[in-house]
Design an enzyme around this catalytic site. Structure first.
Site, short mmCIF file in Angstrom:
data_model
loop_
_atom_site.label_atom_id
_atom_site.label_comp_id
_atom_site.label_asym_id
_atom_site.label_seq_id
_atom_site.Cartn_x
_atom_site.Cartn_y
_atom_site.Cartn_z
N HIS A 15 6.97 13.47 -6.44
CA HIS A 15 5.82 12.67 -5.79
C HIS A 15 6.90 11.62 -5.34
CE1 HIS A 15 4.11 9.02 -8.32
NE2 HIS A 15 4.66 7.95 -6.98
N HIS A 17 7.91 8.12 -2.31
CA HIS A 17 7.22 7.88 -1.39
C HIS A 17 7.82 7.70 0.43
CE1 HIS A 17 4.83 5.32 -4.37
NE2 HIS A 17 5.43 6.18 -4.60
N LEU A 18 7.89 8.51 1.46
CA LEU A 18 7.98 8.36 2.36
C LEU A 18 7.85 6.63 3.73
CD1 LEU A 18 8.09 12.34 2.95
CD2 LEU A 18 9.87 11.16 1.74
N ARG A 19 7.52 6.34 2.74
CA ARG A 19 6.67 5.19 3.92
C ARG A 19 6.47 5.57 5.30
NH1 ARG A 19 6.15 2.69 -0.65
NH2 ARG A 19 7.84 1.46 -1.11
N ASN A 43 0.26 5.91 -0.34
CA ASN A 43 -0.14 4.26 -0.48
C ASN A 43 0.57 3.56 0.35
OD1 ASN A 43 2.59 4.86 -1.60
ND2 ASN A 43 2.05 2.98 -2.54
N LYS A 101 -3.97 11.36 -5.71
CA LYS A 101 -3.74 10.47 -5.96
C LYS A 101 -5.48 8.93 -6.30
CE LYS A 101 -0.81 7.95 -7.90
NZ LYS A 101 0.93 7.73 -7.63
N HIS A 138 -1.57 7.06 -11.25
CA HIS A 138 -1.00 6.15 -11.58
C HIS A 138 -0.87 5.53 -12.94
CE1 HIS A 138 2.97 2.54 -10.51
NE2 HIS A 138 1.64 2.10 -12.17
N HIS A 176 5.27 9.94 -13.41
CA HIS A 176 6.04 8.90 -13.75
C HIS A 176 6.50 8.51 -15.40
CE1 HIS A 176 3.02 6.38 -12.02
NE2 HIS A 176 3.66 6.53 -10.75
N LEU A 221 7.39 -0.18 -11.26
CA LEU A 221 6.37 0.00 -12.54
C LEU A 221 6.32 1.53 -12.35
CD1 LEU A 221 3.62 -2.54 -10.29
CD2 LEU A 221 5.37 -2.26 -12.75
N ASP A 249 9.66 9.54 -7.76
CA ASP A 249 9.09 7.96 -7.11
C ASP A 249 10.18 7.48 -6.39
OD1 ASP A 249 7.02 6.15 -6.73
OD2 ASP A 249 7.31 5.67 -9.09
N HIS A 253 12.10 -0.22 -0.48
CA HIS A 253 11.42 -1.39 -0.02
C HIS A 253 12.92 -2.40 0.72
CE1 HIS A 253 7.73 -1.70 -2.16
NE2 HIS A 253 8.12 -1.43 -2.87
N ALA A 265 8.02 -3.95 -6.25
CA ALA A 265 8.65 -3.14 -7.34
C ALA A 265 8.82 -1.65 -7.23
CB ALA A 265 7.46 -2.64 -8.37
O1 DOR Z 1 7.60 1.13 -8.37
C1 DOR Z 1 6.48 1.32 -7.80
N1 DOR Z 1 6.96 1.17 -6.08
N2 DOR Z 1 5.46 2.31 -8.51
C2 DOR Z 1 5.02 2.58 -7.65
O2 DOR Z 1 3.63 2.69 -8.42
C3 DOR Z 1 5.04 1.92 -5.82
C4 DOR Z 1 5.94 2.08 -5.67
C5 DOR Z 1 5.93 2.05 -4.21
O3 DOR Z 1 4.99 2.23 -3.22
O4 DOR Z 1 6.87 0.66 -3.48
ZN ZN Z 2 4.81 6.24 -7.28
#
Ligand code: DOR
Ligand code: ZN
Length: 341
Positions: A15, A17-19, A43, A101, A138, A176, A221, A249, A253, A265
């Site tokens: 899990h 997030h590679l953006r 996402n 997802k 989630h 998570h 989150l 996870d 940011h 988050a």
């Molecule tokens: O803290 C989080 N950041 N929880 C998530 O479910 C999404 C993630 C994000 O994409 O920044």
């Molecule tokens: Zn996530």
């Protein structure tokens, strides 16, 4: 196995997030340095909802890889109320994505296109159960009437238990997990339910968010919970039990989007995630269970082979970077006691 070095099969991150764009280029090397395969969250904005967009995103990831790295991004589909069962099944059959997802609408970052009522995607979920495609969840309700710290526990009762009763053959990863309630729920369920655990939820509880002031870089989150919850997560992760596996996870940011009036988050743990897990397993006298959690249980649940390569961690102090480009990593400036050899 000496106590100052540990060699395990190369781990995977189930899990992350590679953006995209410049952020992808900045963060991908940290994940690819360590993990053989990763499950890539969909996402983006706009979200990855089609086979075509997942293929294109996978190509952008591969193009951003440092040369010579052996790394496989495993893509996922973002479920919306408009998702067609055929599209989901086609992407799975063609090996474009490995899972789908579920974001409850407005539960977290870029979840506005998520699902308001899970009954609206019953047909998609029935199809996934039929073809053996995992659903990644989630696990929080977005109901503003529910206390933020109760959202995971309420999700188990209101959404997950009824879903499992309707679709007993559906294979589900509760992503998570943050509560003792979720750990118990997963342990008591049958083999079709598993869970990922982040490094940060093994390290911080909710007090940490307010220690000596407000700590935006510890906000994610689902938000961290009580100390008793953290201890339950540590027991689950270090048990070696097949239902729990590694999912960082890691969710970068830019600092300016964390330190502001309405901070995002997400905790960016990719630069040191494995070293932090190693520290936790060491603290729990469970280094012998690290390989199961990091490298074996995940592929077994996803019905994939384990990685053939190995990696070695050695005991040795090193500091976490203060900043990685525009992003502040988890435990920035702190000293870790395990490093990748
Ligand atoms: O803290 C989080 N950041 N929880 C998530 O479910 C999404 C993630 C994000 O994409 O920044
Ligand atoms: Zn996530």
């Amino acid at each position: 196995m000496s106590s100052d070095a540990i060699t395990i099969r190369r781990p995977d991150d189930w899990h992350v997030h590679l953006r995209d764009g410049d952020m992808l280029k900045a963060v991908l090397p940290y994940t690819a340095r360590v993990f053989g395969r990763v499950v890539v969250m969909p996402n983006l904005s706009p979200p990855v909802t089609t086979v075509a967009s997942a293929l294109a995103y996978r190509e952008r990831i591969v193009a951003a890889l440092p040369t010579g790295v052996n790394f496989t991004p495993l893509m996922t589909a973002y479920l919306t109320e408009a998702t067609a069962p055929d599209e989901i099944a086609r992407g799975f059959a063609d090996k474009v994505w490995v899972a789908a997802k579920l974001y409850p609408a407005n539960a977290t970052t870029n979840s506005a296109h998520g699902v308001t009522d899970i009954r609206k995607i019953d047909a998609v979920l029935a199809r996934m159960a039929e073809i053996g495609m995992p659903l990644l969840v989630h696990g929080e309700v977005a109901d503003p009437a529910v206390d933020v710290f109760d959202r995971e526990a309420v999700f188990l009762e209101r959404v997950l238990a009824p879903l499992m009763a309707r679709q007993p053959a559906l294979r589900i990863v509760l992503e998570h997990v943050t509560t003792r309630a979720a750990v118990t729920f997963v342990e008591e369920a049958g083999p079709n339910l598993a869970a990922t655990i982040t490094a940060h939820h093994l390290v911080i509880n909710r007090n940490a968010l307010f220690q000596d002031g407000l700590r935006p870089h510890l906000y994610c989150l689902p938000v961290a919970k009580r100390e008793a919850d953290r201890l339950a997560l540590r027991r689950a992760a270090t048990s070696g039990g097949a239902k729990f596996f590694l999912g960082t996870d890691s969710a970068p940011h830019p600092v300016k989007d964390k330190e502001c009036d309405c901070g995002c988050a997400g905790i960016f743990s990719a630069p040191n995630a494995l070293e932090i897990y190693a520290r936790v397993f060491d603290e729990e006298n469970a280094l012998d269970k690290l390989e199961a959690f990091a490298s074996v249980n995940g592929p077994h649940f996803y019905r994939m082979p384990v990685n053939r390569e190995t990696i070695t961690l050695t005991r040795g102090e090193h500091a976490v970077a203060r900043d990685v480009g525009s992003v502040r990593p988890f435990l920035a400036g702190e000293t870790l006691n395990w490093r990748l050899a």
